[in-house]
Write a protein that holds these residues in place. Structure first.
Motif, PDB file in Angstrom:
ATOM      1  N   SER A 112       0.837  -1.193   0.000  1.00  0.00           N
ATOM      2  CA  SER A 112       0.000   0.000   0.000  1.00  0.00           C
ATOM      3  C   SER A 112       0.869   1.239   0.000  1.00  0.00           C
ATOM      4  CB  SER A 112      -0.939  -0.008   1.212  1.00  0.00           C
ATOM      5  OG  SER A 112      -1.941   0.966   1.067  1.00  0.00           O
ATOM      6  N   THR A 113       0.224   2.384  -0.005  1.00  0.00           N
ATOM      7  CA  THR A 113       0.981   3.631  -0.042  1.00  0.00           C
ATOM      8  C   THR A 113       1.362   4.133   1.345  1.00  0.00           C
ATOM      9  OG1 THR A 113      -1.087   4.852  -0.097  1.00  0.00           O
ATOM     10  CG2 THR A 113      -0.053   4.382  -2.211  1.00  0.00           C
ATOM     11  N   TYR A 114       0.867   3.490   2.374  1.00  0.00           N
ATOM     12  CA  TYR A 114       1.211   3.891   3.739  1.00  0.00           C
ATOM     13  C   TYR A 114       1.598   2.627   4.518  1.00  0.00           C
ATOM     14  CZ  TYR A 114      -3.497   2.160   4.658  1.00  0.00           C
ATOM     15  OH  TYR A 114      -4.623   1.366   4.719  1.00  0.00           O
ATOM     16  N   PRO A 115       2.486   2.748   5.507  1.00  0.00           N
ATOM     17  CA  PRO A 115       3.017   1.549   6.163  1.00  0.00           C
ATOM     18  C   PRO A 115       2.169   0.963   7.285  1.00  0.00           C
ATOM     19  CG  PRO A 115       4.122   3.485   7.011  1.00  0.00           C
ATOM     20  CD  PRO A 115       3.189   3.968   5.927  1.00  0.00           C
ATOM     21  N   LEU A 116       1.110   1.650   7.694  1.00  0.00           N
ATOM     22  CA  LEU A 116       0.354   1.194   8.858  1.00  0.00           C
ATOM     23  C   LEU A 116      -0.329  -0.147   8.628  1.00  0.00           C
ATOM     24  CD1 LEU A 116      -0.110   2.348  11.701  1.00  0.00           C
ATOM     25  CD2 LEU A 116      -2.292   3.269  10.886  1.00  0.00           C
ATOM     26  N   ASP A 117      -0.560  -0.507   7.353  1.00  0.00           N
ATOM     27  CA  ASP A 117      -1.232  -1.783   7.089  1.00  0.00           C
ATOM     28  C   ASP A 117      -0.339  -2.978   7.403  1.00  0.00           C
ATOM     29  OD1 ASP A 117       0.502  -1.422   4.988  1.00  0.00           O
ATOM     30  OD2 ASP A 117      -1.021  -1.471   3.420  1.00  0.00           O
ATOM     31  N   ILE A 118       0.903  -2.724   7.774  1.00  0.00           N
ATOM     32  CA  ILE A 118       1.763  -3.821   8.209  1.00  0.00           C
ATOM     33  C   ILE A 118       1.184  -4.503   9.451  1.00  0.00           C
ATOM     34  CG2 ILE A 118       3.247  -2.446   9.745  1.00  0.00           C
ATOM     35  CD1 ILE A 118       4.406  -5.233   7.325  1.00  0.00           C
ATOM     36  N   LEU A 119       0.397  -3.755  10.242  1.00  0.00           N
ATOM     37  CA  LEU A 119      -0.198  -4.339  11.448  1.00  0.00           C
ATOM     38  C   LEU A 119      -1.173  -5.456  11.090  1.00  0.00           C
ATOM     39  CD1 LEU A 119      -0.882  -1.095  13.524  1.00  0.00           C
ATOM     40  CD2 LEU A 119       1.078  -2.647  13.659  1.00  0.00           C
ATOM     41  N   ALA A 120      -2.034  -5.204  10.101  1.00  0.00           N
ATOM     42  CA  ALA A 120      -2.984  -6.230   9.673  1.00  0.00           C
ATOM     43  C   ALA A 120      -2.253  -7.389   8.999  1.00  0.00           C
ATOM     44  CB  ALA A 120      -4.011  -5.616   8.724  1.00  0.00           C
ATOM     45  N   ALA A 121      -1.265  -7.066   8.168  1.00  0.00           N
ATOM     46  CA  ALA A 121      -0.525  -8.119   7.472  1.00  0.00           C
ATOM     47  C   ALA A 121       0.218  -9.013   8.461  1.00  0.00           C
ATOM     48  CB  ALA A 121       0.447  -7.486   6.485  1.00  0.00           C
ATOM     49  N   ARG A 122       0.789  -8.417   9.504  1.00  0.00           N
ATOM     50  CA  ARG A 122       1.486  -9.207  10.539  1.00  0.00           C
ATOM     51  C   ARG A 122       0.526 -10.166  11.242  1.00  0.00           C
ATOM     52  NH1 ARG A 122       6.069  -7.412  13.783  1.00  0.00           N
ATOM     53  NH2 ARG A 122       4.681  -7.478  15.597  1.00  0.00           N
ATOM     54  N   ARG A 123      -0.669  -9.676  11.517  1.00  0.00           N
ATOM     55  CA  ARG A 123      -1.659 -10.520  12.193  1.00  0.00           C
ATOM     56  C   ARG A 123      -2.047 -11.698  11.314  1.00  0.00           C
ATOM     57  NH1 ARG A 123      -3.869 -13.252  16.226  1.00  0.00           N
ATOM     58  NH2 ARG A 123      -6.144 -13.329  16.164  1.00  0.00           N
ATOM     59  N   ILE A 124      -2.321 -11.448  10.039  1.00  0.00           N
ATOM     60  CA  ILE A 124      -2.706 -12.522   9.106  1.00  0.00           C
ATOM     61  C   ILE A 124      -1.567 -13.520   8.956  1.00  0.00           C
ATOM     62  CG2 ILE A 124      -3.405 -13.035   6.735  1.00  0.00           C
ATOM     63  CD1 ILE A 124      -4.563 -10.126   6.687  1.00  0.00           C
ATOM     64  N   ALA A 125      -0.332 -13.001   8.817  1.00  0.00           N
ATOM     65  CA  ALA A 125       0.823 -13.880   8.643  1.00  0.00           C
ATOM     66  C   ALA A 125       1.058 -14.741   9.885  1.00  0.00           C
ATOM     67  CB  ALA A 125       2.062 -13.048   8.334  1.00  0.00           C
ATOM     68  N   SER A 126       0.862 -14.156  11.066  1.00  0.00           N
ATOM     69  CA  SER A 126       1.125 -14.908  12.302  1.00  0.00           C
ATOM     70  C   SER A 126       0.155 -16.071  12.465  1.00  0.00           C
ATOM     71  CB  SER A 126       1.040 -13.977  13.513  1.00  0.00           C
ATOM     72  OG  SER A 126      -0.293 -13.524  13.718  1.00  0.00           O
ATOM     73  N   LEU A 127      -1.089 -15.899  12.011  1.00  0.00           N
ATOM     74  CA  LEU A 127      -2.077 -16.980  12.102  1.00  0.00           C
ATOM     75  C   LEU A 127      -1.733 -18.146  11.192  1.00  0.00           C
ATOM     76  CD1 LEU A 127      -5.417 -14.943  12.198  1.00  0.00           C
ATOM     77  CD2 LEU A 127      -4.337 -16.186  14.089  1.00  0.00           C
ATOM     78  N   SER A 128      -0.958 -17.881  10.120  1.00  0.00           N
ATOM     79  CA  SER A 128      -0.625 -18.904   9.145  1.00  0.00           C
ATOM     80  C   SER A 128       0.801 -19.404   9.250  1.00  0.00           C
ATOM     81  CB  SER A 128      -0.810 -18.363   7.716  1.00  0.00           C
ATOM     82  OG  SER A 128      -2.155 -18.377   7.335  1.00  0.00           O
ATOM     83  N   GLY A 129       1.633 -18.688   9.993  1.00  0.00           N
ATOM     84  CA  GLY A 129       3.054 -18.994   9.950  1.00  0.00           C
ATOM     85  C   GLY A 129       3.626 -18.638   8.589  1.00  0.00           C
ATOM     86  N   ALA A 130       3.041 -17.617   7.964  1.00  0.00           N
ATOM     87  CA  ALA A 130       3.441 -17.220   6.608  1.00  0.00           C
ATOM     88  C   ALA A 130       4.612 -16.253   6.650  1.00  0.00           C
ATOM     89  CB  ALA A 130       2.260 -16.572   5.890  1.00  0.00           C
ATOM     90  N   GLU A 131       5.319 -16.153   5.528  1.00  0.00           N
ATOM     91  CA  GLU A 131       6.370 -15.151   5.379  1.00  0.00           C
ATOM     92  C   GLU A 131       5.712 -13.798   5.122  1.00  0.00           C
ATOM     93  OE1 GLU A 131       9.443 -15.630   5.961  1.00  0.00           O
ATOM     94  OE2 GLU A 131       9.441 -17.826   6.048  1.00  0.00           O
ATOM     95  N   LEU A 132       6.210 -12.774   5.806  1.00  0.00           N
ATOM     96  CA  LEU A 132       5.662 -11.430   5.680  1.00  0.00           C
ATOM     97  C   LEU A 132       6.495 -10.620   4.694  1.00  0.00           C
ATOM     98  CD1 LEU A 132       3.648  -9.271   6.757  1.00  0.00           C
ATOM     99  CD2 LEU A 132       5.364  -8.744   8.521  1.00  0.00           C
ATOM    100  N   ILE A 133       5.829 -10.056   3.688  1.00  0.00           N
ATOM    101  CA  ILE A 133       6.474  -9.248   2.658  1.00  0.00           C
ATOM    102  C   ILE A 133       5.911  -7.826   2.738  1.00  0.00           C
ATOM    103  CG2 ILE A 133       7.036  -9.054   0.207  1.00  0.00           C
ATOM    104  CD1 ILE A 133       7.953 -11.701   1.516  1.00  0.00           C
ATOM    105  N   PHE A 134       6.801  -6.837   2.659  1.00  0.00           N
ATOM    106  CA  PHE A 134       6.374  -5.438   2.687  1.00  0.00           C
ATOM    107  C   PHE A 134       6.700  -4.817   1.333  1.00  0.00           C
ATOM    108  CE2 PHE A 134       7.323  -0.939   4.335  1.00  0.00           C
ATOM    109  CZ  PHE A 134       5.979  -0.575   4.329  1.00  0.00           C
ATOM    110  N   GLU A 135       5.666  -4.385   0.608  1.00  0.00           N
ATOM    111  CA  GLU A 135       5.861  -3.759  -0.703  1.00  0.00           C
ATOM    112  C   GLU A 135       5.649  -2.257  -0.581  1.00  0.00           C
ATOM    113  OE1 GLU A 135       4.733  -4.953  -5.128  1.00  0.00           O
ATOM    114  OE2 GLU A 135       2.980  -4.164  -4.067  1.00  0.00           O
ATOM    115  N   VAL A 136       6.657  -1.482  -0.942  1.00  0.00           N
ATOM    116  CA  VAL A 136       6.634  -0.032  -0.761  1.00  0.00           C
ATOM    117  C   VAL A 136       6.309   0.651  -2.084  1.00  0.00           C
ATOM    118  CG1 VAL A 136       7.955   1.978  -0.031  1.00  0.00           C
ATOM    119  CG2 VAL A 136       8.341  -0.240   1.074  1.00  0.00           C
ATOM    120  N   HIS A 137       5.150   1.316  -2.138  1.00  0.00           N
ATOM    121  CA  HIS A 137       4.771   2.112  -3.295  1.00  0.00           C
ATOM    122  C   HIS A 137       5.334   3.523  -3.173  1.00  0.00           C
ATOM    123  CE1 HIS A 137       1.351  -0.521  -4.934  1.00  0.00           C
ATOM    124  NE2 HIS A 137       1.939  -1.207  -3.974  1.00  0.00           N
TER     125      HIS A 137
END
Length: 414
Positions: A112-137
Motif C-alpha cells: 500500500s501507499t502507507y506503512p500502517l497496514d503492516i499491522l494487519a498483514a502481521r496478524r494474518i501472517a502470524s495466524l498462518s506462519g506465513a512469510e511477511l512481505i512489505f511492498e513499498v509504493h
C-alpha cells in the motif's frame, strides 16, 4: 502456494485503479497459485464502487479471490481519509481469520501507499506462519513530510514512522517500486539482503487486445493536424501539479511559426487553470482534449509523433521514478521527450527519446525541433527500442515471476 495481498486501494478491470495487485495476482493464478486480495470498500482511485453486504464481503474476479473490508466514505486528504485508513487496518486485524478463509497462507504481502497496514498483514501472517512481505509504493512518512510540509513531530507522522520502521524490521523481504530506496530503508532498520526492486509494469494482453477507437472529437482534431502537416507532441494523463504542464505552455511560444502542436489529453485539478492561461496567451499550438477511456489509450498514443512527460524538480525523485504513463508511452512505440531529474531515467536507459532538464521550456522546444528534424524511420526505431525495453523488462508476466522468485529466496535461505 497461497499468497495474500493486502492493498487498501486495490482495484480490478471491473472497478478501475489500482491495477498492479490484480495483474500480479492474475499471473500468479496462471502459474498455479491461489491468491487473495484484501482491499477497502472505499477508495478515491476507483471508477466504480464496490458493493459490500457486511463487514467482510468476498468476490471472485478472474479466478482471484477478493475480500472487501467495509470502510467509511471520505473525500480529499483530511480527517475522513485518516478514518478510512484506520478502519481498514483495524478491520484487517479483526477479521484476519475470515480473510484467510480457513486456509493457510504461504506469503502475506502488505502492499500500500502507507506503512500502517503492516499491522494487519502481521496478524494474518502470524495466524498462518506465513512469510511477511512489505511492498513499498511511496515512502511514507517521508512523502507527506517533503511534499506536504508535515513536521516529524506531527502525531500522524510519528505513528507512520513507527509503522515504517516496524515493517522494515518485521518483513522477510521488502519490495520497492523505486530503484534507489535501499539506503533510506537501511537507515530505518532494514537489512540490505531483504531489498528487492520490482517496478510498475504493463499488461501485455490488455495492450494486445485494446483496440477501442478514440472519440470522434479526438480523431477529427488529430486528423486535421495531420492533414496540415503538423508534428504532434502529445500528452495523455492527469493535469495536475506534478505533471509540469506549465512548461508546455511556456515552450509553445518558442515554437510559433513552426509546424508543431502540443495536444494535451486528460482531466485533472489544474486543467481549467491551464486552459485559461493558454487562452489568455492566445496559444494556437496548444490544444486541450478530454480524457479518453483506458481501452482507447493505445490507439490514441499511436497518433502522436512524439509523447511528452515532464516532472517538477522534487527531492523525492532522488529515490527514482516508476510512472505508468511513461510505460504506456514506451509500450506504444512512440518516441518520448522526458523532462526529468531523478535517480533513474527509463527513456535514457532504453534510448527511446530525448531526456531534458525538468521545467525547462527552451530545452523542451529544442527537443521538439530535434525530434521533428529526424527522419520518420529514425523516430520509428527510437520508439521501437522503448517498446522492446518494456516487453523485455516490465510486462506483468515478467514482473510477477521476478517477484515470486525474489520472495521465494526467503524459504530457500531457511
Amino acid at each position: 502456494m497461497h499468497l495474500v495481498i493486502l492493498n487498501h486501494y486495490a482495484g480490478s478491470p471491473e472497478h478501475g485503479m489500482e491495477y498492479r495487485p490484480y495483474y500480479m495476482a492474475r499471473e500468479w493464478r496462471r502459474a498455479g497459485h491461489d491468491v487473495t486480495i484484501v482491499a477497502a470498500s472505499e477508495s478515491h482511485l476507483r471508477t466504480s464502487g464496490v458493493r459490500v453486504k457486511s463487514a467482510v464481503t468476498e468476490q471472485s474476479i478472474d479466478g482471484v479471490r477478493y475480500v472487501w473490508l467495509r470502510t467509511p466514505k471520505y473525500r480529499g486528504n483530511g480527517a475522513g481519509r485518516v478514518m478510512n485508513i484506520a478502519a481498514f487496518v483495524a478491520q484487517g486485524v479483526r477479521y484476519a481469520r475470515a480473510i484467510l478463509g480457513g486456509r493457510r497462507a504461504d506469503f502475506v504481502i502488505a502492499s500500500s501507499t502507507y506503512p500502517l497496514d503492516i499491522l494487519a498483514a502481521r496478524r494474518i501472517a502470524s495466524l498462518s506462519g506465513a512469510e511477511l512481505i512489505f511492498e513499498v509504493h511511496d515512502l511514507w512518512p517521508l512523502s507527506p513530510m517533503e511534499l506536504g510540509g508535515m513536521k516529524a513531530s506531527n502525531p500522524f507522522i510519528v505513528v507512520m514512522q513507527w509503522a515504517e520502521n516496524l515493517a522494515y524490521r518485521s518483513a522477510s523481504k521488502v519490495v520497492s517500486l523505486l530503484p534507489n530506496t535501499l539506503e533510506h530503508m537501511r537507515a530505518h532498520g532494514m537489512e540490505s539482503k531483504k531489498f528487492l526492486h520490482i517496478p510498475n509494469g504493463v499488461d501485455r494482453e490488455a495492450w494486445k487486445n485494446s483496440r477501442a477507437p478514440i472519440p470522434a472529437e479526438h480523431a477529427n482534431v488529430l486528423r486535421r493536424l495531420k492533414d496540415k502537416g503538423h508534428f504532434i507532441v502529445g500528452y495523455a494523463g492527469s493535469h495536475g501539479l506534478a505533471n509540469s504542464l506549465e512548461t508546455v505552455l511556456d515552450a509553445a511560444p518558442l515554437l510559433e511559426g513552426y509546424p508543431a502542436t502540443f495536444v494535451l489529453v486528460g482531466q485533472g485539478p489544474d486543467r481549467d487553470a491551464l486552459t485559461a492561461i493558454a487562452s489568455a496567451r492566445g496559444l494556437k499550438n496548444v490544444i486541450f482534449l478530454p480524457a479518453v477511456n483506458r481501452a482507447a489509450v493505445p490507439q490514441l498514443l499511436t497518433l502522436f509523433d512524439a509523447a511528452y512527460l515532464g516532472w517538477r524538480r522534487q527531492p523525492l525523485y532522488r529515490f527514482g521514478i516508476s510512472p505508468n504513463k511513461l510505460i504506456d508511452y514506451m509500450m506504444a512505440g512512440v518516441p518520448v521527450i522526458h523532462g526529468v531529474a531523478a535517480a533513474n531515467d527509463p527513456v535514457a536507459e532504453a534510448d527511446c527519446g530525448y531526456s531534458i532538464p525538468p521545467e525547462d521550456p527552451r530545452s523542451l522546444a529544442e527537443a521538439v525541433v530535434r525530434m521533428f528534424d529526424l527522419p520518420a524511420s529514425e523516430r520509428r526505431k527510437m520508439g521501437e527500442r522503448g517498446r522492446q525495453f518494456i516487453l523485455k523488462n516490465q510486462t506483468y508476466d515478467v514482473l510477477a515471476q521476478r517477484f515470486l522468485n525474489g520472495i521465494s529466496e526467503v524459504i530457500k535461505e531457511k
